[in-house]
Design an enzyme around this catalytic site. Structure first.
Site, PDB file in Angstrom:
ATOM      1  N   LYS A   1     -12.912   9.473   8.866  1.00 42.76           N
ATOM      2  CA  LYS A   1     -11.806   8.517   9.022  1.00 42.76           C
ATOM      3  C   LYS A   1     -11.229   8.565  10.427  1.00 42.76           C
ATOM      4  O   LYS A   1     -10.268   7.887  10.748  1.00 42.76           O
ATOM      5  CB  LYS A   1     -10.687   8.824   8.008  1.00 42.76           C
TER       6      LYS A   1
ATOM      7  N   LYS B   1      -9.735  11.196  11.657  1.00 38.26           N
ATOM      8  CA  LYS B   1      -8.488  11.964  11.594  1.00 38.26           C
ATOM      9  C   LYS B   1      -8.803  13.456  11.681  1.00 38.26           C
ATOM     10  O   LYS B   1      -9.776  13.941  11.145  1.00 38.26           O
ATOM     11  CB  LYS B   1      -7.766  11.708  10.266  1.00 38.26           C
TER      12      LYS B   1
HETATM   13  N1  C2G Z   1       2.378   6.171   3.335  1.00 35.66           N
HETATM   14  C1  C2G Z   1       3.567   5.488   3.089  1.00 35.66           C
HETATM   15  N2  C2G Z   1       4.532   5.480   4.028  1.00 35.66           N
HETATM   16  C2  C2G Z   1       4.375   6.134   5.203  1.00 35.66           C
HETATM   17  C3  C2G Z   1       3.177   6.850   5.466  1.00 35.66           C
HETATM   18  C4  C2G Z   1       2.182   6.862   4.493  1.00 35.66           C
HETATM   19  O1  C2G Z   1       3.735   4.883   2.008  1.00 35.66           O
HETATM   20  N3  C2G Z   1       5.382   6.090   6.136  1.00 35.66           N
HETATM   21  C5  C2G Z   1       1.338   6.152   2.299  1.00 35.66           C
HETATM   22  C6  C2G Z   1       0.054   5.473   2.773  1.00 35.66           C
HETATM   23  O2  C2G Z   1       0.178   4.061   2.648  1.00 35.66           O
HETATM   24  C7  C2G Z   1      -0.977   6.057   1.807  1.00 35.66           C
HETATM   25  C8  C2G Z   1      -0.407   7.468   1.525  1.00 35.66           C
HETATM   26  O3  C2G Z   1       0.969   7.462   1.957  1.00 35.66           O
HETATM   27  O4  C2G Z   1      -0.976   5.313   0.589  1.00 35.66           O
HETATM   28  C9  C2G Z   1      -1.166   8.541   2.272  1.00 35.66           C
HETATM   29  O5  C2G Z   1      -1.152   8.207   3.654  1.00 35.66           O
HETATM   30  P1  C2G Z   1      -2.256   8.916   4.603  1.00 35.66           P
HETATM   31  O6  C2G Z   1      -2.254  10.374   4.358  1.00 35.66           O
HETATM   32  O7  C2G Z   1      -2.066   8.379   5.997  1.00 35.66           O
HETATM   33  O8  C2G Z   1      -3.596   8.337   3.964  1.00 35.66           O
HETATM   34  P2  C2G Z   1      -4.723   7.438   4.680  1.00 35.66           P
HETATM   35  O9  C2G Z   1      -5.195   8.107   5.925  1.00 35.66           O
HETATM   36  O10 C2G Z   1      -4.190   6.073   4.729  1.00 35.66           O
HETATM   37  O11 C2G Z   1      -5.941   7.594   3.654  1.00 35.66           O
HETATM   38  O12 C2G Z   1      -9.349   6.172   0.674  1.00 35.66           O
HETATM   39  C10 C2G Z   1      -8.034   5.945   1.141  1.00 35.66           C
HETATM   40  C11 C2G Z   1      -7.712   6.831   2.327  1.00 35.66           C
HETATM   41  O13 C2G Z   1      -8.007   8.190   2.047  1.00 35.66           O
HETATM   42  C12 C2G Z   1      -6.235   6.672   2.682  1.00 35.66           C
END
Ligand code: C2G
Length: 133
Positions: free
Chosen positions: A44, A46
């Protein structure tokens, strides 16, 4: 029992994550969180501060979370929904529409992201304050 699932990296757990997990749990009785493992995170683009085991232990300590499983690929969601008998798939709305292919298998809910906070922002602000108090 109504089962909910959500996916993410959940690094440096913050209120945006907590708000998401709280609302996701409120949509059912049991919340499964699939956390990106370190290899998938690299896919990803990350690099999490905490490795998978630490992120898993931290998430398991959150009252809204009932079970944590590894997310190893983009392709596992349909299988996860079947294997865990999931009723509702939840993601923040930065993913709006991206997972609509799951609609034959479960309900899909995109929840509003919490504004003004992200793991990247936390890292940047900490880095900018190095040498401060
Ligand atoms: N999130 C949120 N508000 C934020 C930051 C994150 O609602 N200020 C939510 C994201 O939308 C996501 C969840 O928290 O639903 C996890 O965010 P991340 O850890 O950044 O996940 P991501 O990298 O988007 O991975 O297969 C799907 C991926 O693994 C999603």
């Amino acid at each position: 029992m109504k089962k909910v699932i959500t996916y993410g990296t959940f690094d440096l757990l913050h209120m945006g994550h907590i708000n998401l997990l709280k609302r996701a749990k409120a949509l059912g009785d049991y919340l499964v969180v699939a956390i990106s493992d370190d290899e998938f995170n690299a896919l990803k683009g990350k690099k999490a501060y905490y490795d998978y085991e630490h992120r898993k232990q931290i998430l398991e300590a959150v009252r809204y979370v009932d079970e944590v499983i590894p997310e190893k690929s983009w392709e596992q969601k349909i299988e996860d929904v079947a294997a865990h008998r999931i009723d509702v798939f939840v993601m923040g709305d930065d993913w709006e529409g991206e997972f609509d292919f799951l609609s034959p298998y479960c309900q899909i809910v995109y929840l509003e992201r919490t504004p003004g906070i992200s793991t990247t922002q936390i890292k940047n602000e900490l880095f900018a304050n190095i040498g401060g108090n």
